[in-house]
Scaffold this motif. Structure first.
Motif, PDB file in Angstrom:
ATOM      1  N   LEU A  46       7.042   1.936  10.705  1.00 20.48           N
ATOM      2  CA  LEU A  46       6.158   0.877  10.236  1.00 20.48           C
ATOM      3  C   LEU A  46       5.185   1.465   9.225  1.00 20.48           C
ATOM      4  O   LEU A  46       4.678   2.570   9.402  1.00 20.48           O
ATOM      5  CB  LEU A  46       5.381   0.257  11.397  1.00 20.48           C
ATOM      6  CG  LEU A  46       6.215  -0.518  12.414  1.00 20.48           C
ATOM      7  CD1 LEU A  46       5.325  -1.019  13.546  1.00 20.48           C
ATOM      8  CD2 LEU A  46       6.937  -1.677  11.753  1.00 20.48           C
ATOM      9  N   VAL A  47       4.959   0.734   8.151  1.00 19.32           N
ATOM     10  CA  VAL A  47       3.991   1.142   7.142  1.00 19.32           C
ATOM     11  C   VAL A  47       2.920   0.064   7.045  1.00 19.32           C
ATOM     12  O   VAL A  47       3.186  -1.115   7.279  1.00 19.32           O
ATOM     13  CB  VAL A  47       4.653   1.382   5.759  1.00 19.32           C
ATOM     14  CG1 VAL A  47       5.575   2.574   5.799  1.00 19.32           C
ATOM     15  CG2 VAL A  47       5.393   0.164   5.272  1.00 19.32           C
ATOM     16  N   ARG A  48       1.705   0.487   6.727  1.00 19.12           N
ATOM     17  CA  ARG A  48       0.613  -0.462   6.564  1.00 19.12           C
ATOM     18  C   ARG A  48       0.559  -0.883   5.105  1.00 19.12           C
ATOM     19  O   ARG A  48       0.544  -0.051   4.211  1.00 19.12           O
ATOM     20  CB  ARG A  48      -0.710   0.152   6.986  1.00 19.12           C
ATOM     21  CG  ARG A  48      -1.880  -0.803   6.756  1.00 19.12           C
ATOM     22  CD  ARG A  48      -3.186  -0.314   7.292  1.00 19.12           C
ATOM     23  NE  ARG A  48      -3.523  -0.543   8.671  1.00 19.12           N
ATOM     24  CZ  ARG A  48      -3.380  -1.661   9.368  1.00 19.12           C
ATOM     25  NH1 ARG A  48      -2.805  -2.700   8.854  1.00 19.12           N
ATOM     26  NH2 ARG A  48      -3.778  -1.748  10.616  1.00 19.12           N
ATOM     27  N   VAL A  49       0.519  -2.186   4.880  1.00 20.11           N
ATOM     28  CA  VAL A  49       0.427  -2.758   3.544  1.00 20.11           C
ATOM     29  C   VAL A  49      -0.932  -3.443   3.447  1.00 20.11           C
ATOM     30  O   VAL A  49      -1.323  -4.186   4.352  1.00 20.11           O
ATOM     31  CB  VAL A  49       1.555  -3.786   3.301  1.00 20.11           C
ATOM     32  CG1 VAL A  49       1.431  -4.404   1.931  1.00 20.11           C
ATOM     33  CG2 VAL A  49       2.917  -3.137   3.487  1.00 20.11           C
ATOM     34  N   THR A  50      -1.657  -3.181   2.360  1.00 16.13           N
ATOM     35  CA  THR A  50      -2.951  -3.814   2.144  1.00 16.13           C
ATOM     36  C   THR A  50      -2.930  -4.517   0.800  1.00 16.13           C
ATOM     37  O   THR A  50      -2.542  -3.921  -0.206  1.00 16.13           O
ATOM     38  CB  THR A  50      -4.090  -2.774   2.177  1.00 16.13           C
ATOM     39  OG1 THR A  50      -4.072  -2.115   3.447  1.00 16.13           O
ATOM     40  CG2 THR A  50      -5.437  -3.424   1.964  1.00 16.13           C
ATOM     41  N   CYS A  51      -3.331  -5.762   0.813  1.00 15.32           N
ATOM     42  CA  CYS A  51      -3.382  -6.566  -0.408  1.00 15.32           C
ATOM     43  C   CYS A  51      -4.852  -6.811  -0.735  1.00 15.32           C
ATOM     44  O   CYS A  51      -5.561  -7.467   0.031  1.00 15.32           O
ATOM     45  CB  CYS A  51      -2.629  -7.879  -0.185  1.00 15.32           C
ATOM     46  SG  CYS A  51      -2.634  -8.949  -1.627  1.00 15.32           S
ATOM     47  N   GLU A  52      -5.311  -6.254  -1.849  1.00 14.04           N
ATOM     48  CA  GLU A  52      -6.696  -6.452  -2.303  1.00 14.04           C
ATOM     49  C   GLU A  52      -6.765  -7.753  -3.095  1.00 14.04           C
ATOM     50  O   GLU A  52      -5.932  -8.011  -3.956  1.00 14.04           O
ATOM     51  CB  GLU A  52      -7.113  -5.277  -3.204  1.00 14.04           C
ATOM     52  CG  GLU A  52      -6.981  -3.926  -2.565  1.00 14.04           C
ATOM     53  CD  GLU A  52      -8.192  -3.532  -1.743  1.00 14.04           C
ATOM     54  OE1 GLU A  52      -9.277  -4.093  -1.995  1.00 14.04           O
ATOM     55  OE2 GLU A  52      -8.041  -2.680  -0.861  1.00 14.04           O
ATOM     56  N   LYS A  53      -7.768  -8.541  -2.793  1.00 12.38           N
ATOM     57  CA  LYS A  53      -7.960  -9.816  -3.495  1.00 12.38           C
ATOM     58  C   LYS A  53      -9.051  -9.664  -4.544  1.00 12.38           C
ATOM     59  O   LYS A  53      -9.946  -8.824  -4.394  1.00 12.38           O
ATOM     60  CB  LYS A  53      -8.297 -10.908  -2.492  1.00 12.38           C
ATOM     61  CG  LYS A  53      -7.167 -11.144  -1.504  1.00 12.38           C
ATOM     62  CD  LYS A  53      -7.517 -12.211  -0.517  1.00 12.38           C
ATOM     63  CE  LYS A  53      -6.354 -12.385   0.467  1.00 12.38           C
ATOM     64  NZ  LYS A  53      -6.701 -13.281   1.547  1.00 12.38           N
ATOM     65  N   PRO A  54      -8.986 -10.464  -5.626  1.00 13.00           N
ATOM     66  CA  PRO A  54      -9.971 -10.337  -6.712  1.00 13.00           C
ATOM     67  C   PRO A  54     -11.425 -10.472  -6.252  1.00 13.00           C
ATOM     68  O   PRO A  54     -12.314  -9.844  -6.817  1.00 13.00           O
ATOM     69  CB  PRO A  54      -9.614 -11.466  -7.675  1.00 13.00           C
ATOM     70  CG  PRO A  54      -8.202 -11.817  -7.359  1.00 13.00           C
ATOM     71  CD  PRO A  54      -7.991 -11.475  -5.912  1.00 13.00           C
ATOM     72  N   GLU A  55     -11.657 -11.255  -5.209  1.00  9.77           N
ATOM     73  CA  GLU A  55     -13.044 -11.443  -4.756  1.00  9.77           C
ATOM     74  C   GLU A  55     -13.546 -10.276  -3.914  1.00  9.77           C
ATOM     75  O   GLU A  55     -14.669 -10.300  -3.419  1.00  9.77           O
ATOM     76  CB  GLU A  55     -13.203 -12.780  -4.000  1.00  9.77           C
ATOM     77  CG  GLU A  55     -12.459 -12.863  -2.683  1.00  9.77           C
ATOM     78  CD  GLU A  55     -11.012 -13.344  -2.792  1.00  9.77           C
ATOM     79  OE1 GLU A  55     -10.400 -13.543  -1.741  1.00  9.77           O
ATOM     80  OE2 GLU A  55     -10.501 -13.491  -3.923  1.00  9.77           O
TER      81      GLU A  55
END
Length: 146
Positions: A46-55
């Motif tokens: 399992l890998v951790r995925v992080t999605c950064e949002k513009p705000e």
């Protein structure tokens, strides 16, 4: 020379080498008498995925590593080896190392390599010099074997 590394099942007491350039360099300089490889098989890490949002917020989740991500890791390792002046290694294997005598555990082994790396000048990083320095440290550890 990678072809001479035996293929089998991890022996008891051997450590799994890291999936990065240092793990590959360690396997190269330790040699086939101290390293073996095992076919990787199907990966379910399992890998951790992080999605950064513009705000400025982010969302994270875990997912199973993909074949493309695994191939990218292998390609990065090959790139590091090439920069170090060493040949690419075969893909699709886990790599295991027999600890040198006098090394009590995996942490001790990597600490010794970190010590060798810190002794190098840190200006104008040179992967060939780094590989050579790590290689000297690794072969020195194994030359003390009975």
């Amino acid at each position: 020379m990678w072809e001479s590394y035996p293929i089998g099942t991890r022996p008891s007491g051997w450590i799994e080498l890291t999936e990065n350039g240092w793990g590959a360099i360690a396997s190269w300089f330790a040699g086939p008498e101290n390293v073996m490889r095992e076919p990787m098989g199907k990966r379910t890490d399992l890998v951790r995925v992080t999605c950064e949002k513009p705000e400025g917020t982010s969302t994270s989740w875990t997912e199973t590593i993909t074949e493309a991500e695994i191939e990218e890791i292998e390609d990065d390792i090959d790139g590091y080896l090439a920069d170090s002046g060493l040949p690419s290694r075969p893909h699709g294997y886990r790599w295991f190392l027999r600890l040198p005598s006098g090394i009590k555990d995996e942490s001790d082994f990597w600490s010794r390599l970190n010590e060798a790396a810190f002794k190098m000048p840190h200006t104008n990083w040179d992967p060939k010099r780094e590989a050579s320095n790590l290689g000297e440290s690794i072969t020195g550890l194994f030359s003390q074997m009975p």
